[in-house]
Design a protein around this motif. Sequence first.
Motif, PDB file in Angstrom:
ATOM      1  N   ASP A  39      36.354  23.011 147.862  1.00  0.00           N
ATOM      2  CA  ASP A  39      36.344  22.535 149.239  1.00  0.00           C
ATOM      3  C   ASP A  39      35.278  21.424 149.297  1.00  0.00           C
ATOM      4  OD1 ASP A  39      35.085  22.409 151.943  1.00  0.00           O
ATOM      5  OD2 ASP A  39      36.759  23.743 152.398  1.00  0.00           O
ATOM      6  N   PRO A  40      35.670  20.217 149.738  1.00  0.00           N
ATOM      7  CA  PRO A  40      34.710  19.095 149.696  1.00  0.00           C
ATOM      8  C   PRO A  40      33.374  19.414 150.377  1.00  0.00           C
ATOM      9  CG  PRO A  40      36.896  18.298 150.269  1.00  0.00           C
ATOM     10  CD  PRO A  40      36.994  19.796 150.237  1.00  0.00           C
ATOM     11  N   GLU A  41      33.420  20.153 151.467  1.00  0.00           N
ATOM     12  CA  GLU A  41      32.161  20.509 152.140  1.00  0.00           C
ATOM     13  C   GLU A  41      31.281  21.387 151.254  1.00  0.00           C
ATOM     14  OE1 GLU A  41      31.821  22.422 156.066  1.00  0.00           O
ATOM     15  OE2 GLU A  41      33.201  20.846 156.713  1.00  0.00           O
ATOM     16  N   ASP A  42      31.922  22.336 150.584  1.00  0.00           N
ATOM     17  CA  ASP A  42      31.187  23.235 149.688  1.00  0.00           C
ATOM     18  C   ASP A  42      30.611  22.476 148.492  1.00  0.00           C
ATOM     19  OD1 ASP A  42      31.766  25.354 151.321  1.00  0.00           O
ATOM     20  OD2 ASP A  42      33.397  26.132 150.076  1.00  0.00           O
ATOM     21  N   VAL A  43      31.407  21.534 147.962  1.00  0.00           N
ATOM     22  CA  VAL A  43      30.927  20.740 146.824  1.00  0.00           C
ATOM     23  C   VAL A  43      29.702  19.925 147.263  1.00  0.00           C
ATOM     24  CG1 VAL A  43      31.518  18.934 145.156  1.00  0.00           C
ATOM     25  CG2 VAL A  43      33.226  20.650 145.760  1.00  0.00           C
ATOM     26  N   GLY A  44      29.767  19.382 148.461  1.00  0.00           N
ATOM     27  CA  GLY A  44      28.628  18.631 149.010  1.00  0.00           C
ATOM     28  C   GLY A  44      27.392  19.502 149.153  1.00  0.00           C
ATOM     29  N   ARG A  45      27.602  20.706 149.636  1.00  0.00           N
ATOM     30  CA  ARG A  45      26.476  21.648 149.814  1.00  0.00           C
ATOM     31  C   ARG A  45      25.848  22.009 148.470  1.00  0.00           C
ATOM     32  NH1 ARG A  45      22.380  22.895 152.157  1.00  0.00           N
ATOM     33  NH2 ARG A  45      21.805  25.064 152.446  1.00  0.00           N
ATOM     34  N   LEU A  46      26.718  22.183 147.474  1.00  0.00           N
ATOM     35  CA  LEU A  46      26.234  22.486 146.119  1.00  0.00           C
ATOM     36  C   LEU A  46      25.299  21.370 145.656  1.00  0.00           C
ATOM     37  CD1 LEU A  46      26.883  24.820 144.236  1.00  0.00           C
ATOM     38  CD2 LEU A  46      28.794  23.490 143.321  1.00  0.00           C
ATOM     39  N   GLY A  47      25.688  20.131 145.929  1.00  0.00           N
ATOM     40  CA  GLY A  47      24.848  18.980 145.573  1.00  0.00           C
ATOM     41  C   GLY A  47      23.497  19.039 146.265  1.00  0.00           C
ATOM     42  N   GLU A  48      23.516  19.370 147.545  1.00  0.00           N
ATOM     43  CA  GLU A  48      22.255  19.446 148.309  1.00  0.00           C
ATOM     44  C   GLU A  48      21.309  20.490 147.731  1.00  0.00           C
ATOM     45  OE1 GLU A  48      24.325  18.454 152.618  1.00  0.00           O
ATOM     46  OE2 GLU A  48      23.384  20.400 152.295  1.00  0.00           O
ATOM     47  N   LEU A  49      21.900  21.549 147.184  1.00  0.00           N
ATOM     48  CA  LEU A  49      21.080  22.668 146.702  1.00  0.00           C
ATOM     49  C   LEU A  49      20.641  22.527 145.242  1.00  0.00           C
ATOM     50  CD1 LEU A  49      23.119  25.642 148.257  1.00  0.00           C
ATOM     51  CD2 LEU A  49      20.908  24.786 149.031  1.00  0.00           C
ATOM     52  N   SER A  50      20.985  21.387 144.617  1.00  0.00           N
ATOM     53  CA  SER A  50      20.786  21.278 143.171  1.00  0.00           C
ATOM     54  C   SER A  50      19.827  20.152 142.813  1.00  0.00           C
ATOM     55  CB  SER A  50      22.142  21.046 142.496  1.00  0.00           C
ATOM     56  OG  SER A  50      23.036  22.064 142.860  1.00  0.00           O
ATOM     57  N   THR A  92      18.600  18.925 140.055  1.00  0.00           N
ATOM     58  CA  THR A  92      18.960  17.988 138.978  1.00  0.00           C
ATOM     59  C   THR A  92      20.464  17.712 138.926  1.00  0.00           C
ATOM     60  OG1 THR A  92      19.237  19.752 137.355  1.00  0.00           O
ATOM     61  CG2 THR A  92      17.023  18.777 137.550  1.00  0.00           C
ATOM     62  N   GLY A  93      21.173  18.176 139.945  1.00  0.00           N
ATOM     63  CA  GLY A  93      22.634  17.990 139.934  1.00  0.00           C
ATOM     64  C   GLY A  93      23.178  17.491 141.264  1.00  0.00           C
ATOM     65  N   GLY A  94      22.350  16.716 141.960  1.00  0.00           N
ATOM     66  CA  GLY A  94      22.772  16.199 143.264  1.00  0.00           C
ATOM     67  C   GLY A  94      24.060  15.398 143.199  1.00  0.00           C
ATOM     68  N   TRP A  95      24.289  14.782 142.024  1.00  0.00           N
ATOM     69  CA  TRP A  95      25.499  13.977 141.830  1.00  0.00           C
ATOM     70  C   TRP A  95      26.785  14.796 141.987  1.00  0.00           C
ATOM     71  CZ3 TRP A  95      27.790  16.575 137.964  1.00  0.00           C
ATOM     72  CH2 TRP A  95      26.958  17.240 137.067  1.00  0.00           C
ATOM     73  N   VAL A  96      26.684  16.134 141.872  1.00  0.00           N
ATOM     74  CA  VAL A  96      27.900  16.952 141.943  1.00  0.00           C
ATOM     75  C   VAL A  96      28.583  16.794 143.307  1.00  0.00           C
ATOM     76  CG1 VAL A  96      27.030  19.192 142.820  1.00  0.00           C
ATOM     77  CG2 VAL A  96      28.832  19.146 141.089  1.00  0.00           C
ATOM     78  N   ALA A  97      27.818  16.354 144.296  1.00  0.00           N
ATOM     79  CA  ALA A  97      28.389  16.141 145.633  1.00  0.00           C
ATOM     80  C   ALA A  97      29.555  15.150 145.589  1.00  0.00           C
ATOM     81  CB  ALA A  97      27.307  15.647 146.583  1.00  0.00           C
ATOM     82  N   ASP A  98      29.556  14.247 144.595  1.00  0.00           N
ATOM     83  CA  ASP A  98      30.633  13.254 144.485  1.00  0.00           C
ATOM     84  C   ASP A  98      31.794  13.729 143.617  1.00  0.00           C
ATOM     85  OD1 ASP A  98      29.210  11.421 146.016  1.00  0.00           O
ATOM     86  OD2 ASP A  98      28.108  10.697 144.258  1.00  0.00           O
ATOM     87  N   ALA A  99      31.650  14.918 143.046  1.00  0.00           N
ATOM     88  CA  ALA A  99      32.720  15.437 142.186  1.00  0.00           C
ATOM     89  C   ALA A  99      33.891  15.922 143.043  1.00  0.00           C
ATOM     90  CB  ALA A  99      32.184  16.590 141.332  1.00  0.00           C
ATOM     91  N   ASP A 100      35.050  15.993 142.428  1.00  0.00           N
ATOM     92  CA  ASP A 100      36.210  16.532 143.167  1.00  0.00           C
ATOM     93  C   ASP A 100      36.106  18.048 143.269  1.00  0.00           C
ATOM     94  OD1 ASP A 100      39.048  16.072 144.243  1.00  0.00           O
ATOM     95  OD2 ASP A 100      39.278  17.708 142.786  1.00  0.00           O
ATOM     96  N   PHE A 101      35.650  18.637 142.175  1.00  0.00           N
ATOM     97  CA  PHE A 101      35.438  20.086 142.208  1.00  0.00           C
ATOM     98  C   PHE A 101      34.353  20.461 141.210  1.00  0.00           C
ATOM     99  CE2 PHE A 101      38.617  19.670 138.832  1.00  0.00           C
ATOM    100  CZ  PHE A 101      38.264  20.622 137.900  1.00  0.00           C
ATOM    101  N   ALA A 102      33.843  21.654 141.380  1.00  0.00           N
ATOM    102  CA  ALA A 102      32.851  22.174 140.441  1.00  0.00           C
ATOM    103  C   ALA A 102      33.321  23.542 139.961  1.00  0.00           C
ATOM    104  CB  ALA A 102      31.491  22.290 141.124  1.00  0.00           C
TER     105      ALA A 102
END
Length: 167
Positions: free
Chosen positions: A52-63, A65-75
Amino acid sequence: MDVFEAIETRLEIKEFDDRRIDETVKRNVLEAGRLAPSGRNLQHWQFVLVDDPEDVGRLGELSPTGGWVADADFAVVVCTDPQYDFNELDAGRAVTHMQLAAWEDGVGSRIYTVDRSAVKEFLEIPDDVDLTLVAGFGYPTHDVEGVKDRRPLEEVASRGRYGRPLE
Ligand SMILES: Cc1cc2nc3c(=O)[nH]c(=O)nc-3n(C[C@H](O)[C@H](O)[C@H](O)COP(=O)(O)O)c2cc1C
């Protein structure tokens, strides 16, 4: 693409474009992880697909060294059982399978580790389960040239005894 070509050309990327990834590709990635070998074939892992794009964005916020994951399609969040001292090794093998399978479909990826209880809480990962790594997947924004920054083979491999020349 054969296996060695995939190994040779794949680089870890963190710039992803907006193209959405098909469900079949996501399933393939998870399937490749499922088929990976594990110590004693325990398969003590859980792969949490976060798409879910919102969840992927949140994952980025919480990471951190992995803030870039916010731009991923999925994790895919790889969770393992820390009672086995080879749990990280197993996670590494599973994610390598996933990353190579994704690459065959033109999907790039990168991994990071995160030690944040907030991420576990967000994903509802139980306390006794290890959040071992996170992999972000997406189509690369640019052509990925298979030029790797790696030490030469003679420096990292030896023959017969540790440290002896390979030749
Ligand atoms: C155990 C491990 C931890 C990593 N942690 C991070 C991380 O926290 N953040 C990040 O952006 N990349 C992380 N990476 C990605 C590495 O930086 C990347 O694999 C390495 O630079 C080689 O990239 P290349 O194949 O594109 O040359 C990690 C990789 C591994 C294997």
